[in-house]
Scaffold this motif. Structure first.
Motif, PDB file in Angstrom:
ATOM      1  N   ASN A 179       0.867  -1.259   0.084  1.00 45.41           N
ATOM      2  CA  ASN A 179       0.098   0.133  -0.188  1.00 45.41           C
ATOM      3  C   ASN A 179       0.895   1.146   0.208  1.00 45.41           C
ATOM      4  O   ASN A 179       1.702   1.530   0.905  1.00 45.41           O
ATOM      5  CB  ASN A 179      -0.963   0.033   1.236  1.00 45.41           C
ATOM      6  N   PHE A 180       0.644   2.164  -0.926  1.00 47.94           N
ATOM      7  CA  PHE A 180       1.440   3.271  -0.971  1.00 47.94           C
ATOM      8  C   PHE A 180       0.921   4.448   0.087  1.00 47.94           C
ATOM      9  O   PHE A 180      -0.404   4.462   0.144  1.00 47.94           O
ATOM     10  CB  PHE A 180       1.624   3.853  -2.417  1.00 47.94           C
ATOM     11  N   LEU A 181       1.841   5.181   0.636  1.00 51.68           N
ATOM     12  CA  LEU A 181       1.486   5.922   1.632  1.00 51.68           C
ATOM     13  C   LEU A 181       1.808   7.384   1.374  1.00 51.68           C
ATOM     14  O   LEU A 181       2.521   7.707   0.524  1.00 51.68           O
ATOM     15  CB  LEU A 181       2.148   5.629   2.745  1.00 51.68           C
ATOM     16  N   GLU A 192       6.980   6.191   1.292  1.00 51.34           N
ATOM     17  CA  GLU A 192       6.879   4.821   2.085  1.00 51.34           C
ATOM     18  C   GLU A 192       5.679   3.980   1.612  1.00 51.34           C
ATOM     19  O   GLU A 192       4.816   4.351   0.842  1.00 51.34           O
ATOM     20  CB  GLU A 192       6.160   5.306   3.585  1.00 51.34           C
ATOM     21  N   VAL A 193       5.802   2.753   1.957  1.00 52.04           N
ATOM     22  CA  VAL A 193       4.946   1.617   1.627  1.00 52.04           C
ATOM     23  C   VAL A 193       4.910   0.945   2.875  1.00 52.04           C
ATOM     24  O   VAL A 193       5.558   0.814   3.481  1.00 52.04           O
ATOM     25  CB  VAL A 193       5.283   0.902   0.403  1.00 52.04           C
ATOM     26  N   SER A 194       3.477   0.283   3.007  1.00 56.79           N
ATOM     27  CA  SER A 194       3.444  -0.453   4.075  1.00 56.79           C
ATOM     28  C   SER A 194       2.874  -1.765   3.367  1.00 56.79           C
ATOM     29  O   SER A 194       2.448  -1.878   2.314  1.00 56.79           O
ATOM     30  CB  SER A 194       2.141  -0.092   4.922  1.00 56.79           C
ATOM     31  N   TYR A 195       3.190  -3.047   3.901  1.00 57.60           N
ATOM     32  CA  TYR A 195       3.030  -4.252   3.473  1.00 57.60           C
ATOM     33  C   TYR A 195       1.860  -4.933   4.385  1.00 57.60           C
ATOM     34  O   TYR A 195       1.852  -5.107   5.515  1.00 57.60           O
ATOM     35  CB  TYR A 195       4.166  -5.146   3.670  1.00 57.60           C
ATOM     36  N   PRO A 254       2.677  -2.236  11.553  1.00 54.23           N
ATOM     37  CA  PRO A 254       2.955  -2.609  10.264  1.00 54.23           C
ATOM     38  C   PRO A 254       4.294  -2.567   9.804  1.00 54.23           C
ATOM     39  O   PRO A 254       5.161  -1.926  10.008  1.00 54.23           O
ATOM     40  CB  PRO A 254       1.919  -1.752   9.247  1.00 54.23           C
ATOM     41  N   LEU A 255       4.570  -3.657   8.959  1.00 51.76           N
ATOM     42  CA  LEU A 255       5.930  -3.592   8.176  1.00 51.76           C
ATOM     43  C   LEU A 255       5.922  -2.643   7.105  1.00 51.76           C
ATOM     44  O   LEU A 255       5.059  -2.461   6.338  1.00 51.76           O
ATOM     45  CB  LEU A 255       5.991  -4.949   7.427  1.00 51.76           C
ATOM     46  N   LYS A 256       6.864  -1.849   6.991  1.00 52.99           N
ATOM     47  CA  LYS A 256       7.027  -0.464   6.047  1.00 52.99           C
ATOM     48  C   LYS A 256       8.492  -0.597   5.334  1.00 52.99           C
ATOM     49  O   LYS A 256       9.384  -1.427   5.911  1.00 52.99           O
ATOM     50  CB  LYS A 256       6.728   0.639   6.665  1.00 52.99           C
ATOM     51  N   ALA A 257       8.404   0.171   4.307  1.00 54.87           N
ATOM     52  CA  ALA A 257       9.905   0.488   3.501  1.00 54.87           C
ATOM     53  C   ALA A 257       9.693   1.926   3.433  1.00 54.87           C
ATOM     54  O   ALA A 257       8.681   2.347   2.711  1.00 54.87           O
ATOM     55  CB  ALA A 257       9.892  -0.433   2.457  1.00 54.87           C
ATOM     56  N   LYS A 258      10.876   2.278   3.355  1.00 53.96           N
ATOM     57  CA  LYS A 258      10.912   4.043   3.304  1.00 53.96           C
ATOM     58  C   LYS A 258      12.040   4.438   2.384  1.00 53.96           C
ATOM     59  O   LYS A 258      13.118   3.754   2.465  1.00 53.96           O
ATOM     60  CB  LYS A 258      11.074   4.678   4.507  1.00 53.96           C
ATOM     61  N   CYS A 259      11.746   5.051   1.545  1.00 50.50           N
ATOM     62  CA  CYS A 259      13.137   5.642   0.646  1.00 50.50           C
ATOM     63  C   CYS A 259      13.893   6.471   1.384  1.00 50.50           C
ATOM     64  O   CYS A 259      13.492   7.681   1.727  1.00 50.50           O
ATOM     65  CB  CYS A 259      12.605   6.369  -0.650  1.00 50.50           C
TER      66      CYS A 259
END
Length: 296
Positions: free
Chosen positions: A99-101, A115-118, A131-136
């Protein structure tokens, strides 16, 4: 925007600023204009790789984005080194959807701090609290966040026993936990909080929880409508405290005052369900007990 011929910065967000500042000793300065602000930041690299610009009072704040985050700041303009964007997609993780944030729609390049969340479809009933996330966080660099506190997205069968009665798997947890906590534990195994909904299911529960003197939680509640019990096993329900099938095991507690002995007897004070011996009793939802999880 070009700061001389050195570094290109781009506007990341209007009416927001980076925080904290760089710690250069020249964190906040007056500048002749936006380009001059960028030039000052460039001259302070690597301590400065972004800046906050306030056109109303020509104030320039130097920022290093290693530990920075964005916060609301009317009239500010957050600029970031253009090379900090991510031209690569966030990492794809097994069994998870993205999911794009924060206004980013997934198109590349991804702005700095995108960021995106998974999501884990297996846990759609009980998403993790964190939640698990990834950030640039830099040029083509995605940082995974909350890895150590977010449950893995895979079914956990460790400790479960296969019931020959119904072909499902069951596991007793000693807890003690209340219904909300127990339900989350089961869900993060890929299971549901088990309930005595048939003779076959009862025998399966007793396979892993044989002590009939031990009260265990069931996966049902009438919190929404008094007397209408909603089960995690959606094939079973009770309306007006009466099961839709002929399977009915409400118990009697002789230790209670006369007139209150036959369960259910708690009204709005007892909106969760327990199993003692082969009988059902309504209990407060704050009650912490052992419980059984069931793969369904």
């Amino acid at each position: 925007m070009n700061a001389g011929s050195w570094t290109t910065f781009h506007l990341l967000k209007q009416d927001w600023k980076f925080w904290p500042l760089a710690g250069t000793g020249r964190d906040v300065v007056k500048a002749r204009g936006l380009v001059n602000c960028g030039s000052i930041c460039h001259s302070l690299r690597p301590a400065c790789n972004s800046f906050n610009w306030y056109p109303g009072n020509l104030t320039c704040e130097m920022v290093n984005t290693v530990n920075a985050f964005l916060e609301d700041a009317p009239s500010a303009m957050a600029y970031v080194n253009a090379s900090s964007v991510c031209n690569t997609s966030p990492p794809a993780l097994e069994n998870r959807t993205m999911n794009f944030l924060y206004g980013w729609n997934g198109s590349l390049p991804a702005p700095f701090l995108s960021e995106v969340s998974y999501d884990c479809p297996l846990f759609s009933r009980c998403p993790p609290l964190i939640p698990l996330k990834a950030k640039c966080v830099g040029p083509n660099t995605w940082q995974l966040l909350n890895v150590n506190v977010t449950p893995p997205c895979s079914a956990n069968t460790q400790g479960y026993e296969l019931s020959t009665e119904d072909g499902r798997m069951y596991k007793r947890y000693p807890g003690p936990m209340n219904r909300t906590e127990a339900s989350r534990v089961c869900c993060q195994d890929g299971a549901i909080l088990a309930s005595d909904t048939s003779g076959i299911t009862y025998d399966s529960i007793r396979m892993v929880a044989p002590d009939t003197n031990e009260t265990i939680l069931q996966g049902a509640t009438d919190e929404v409508v008094e007397g209408t019990w909603i089960y995690e096993d959606s094939s079973f329900s009770q309306v007006n405290n009466t099961p839709i099938t002929s399977y009915n095991w409400w118990g009697t507690n002789d230790s209670l005052p006369v007139g209150q002995q036959q369960a259910p007897n708690g009204g709005r004070d007892k909106n969760c369900l327990s199993l003692l011996a082969e009988y059902w009793f309504d209990i407060p939802c704050s009650t912490e007990l052992p419980f059984v999880c069931q793969y369904y």
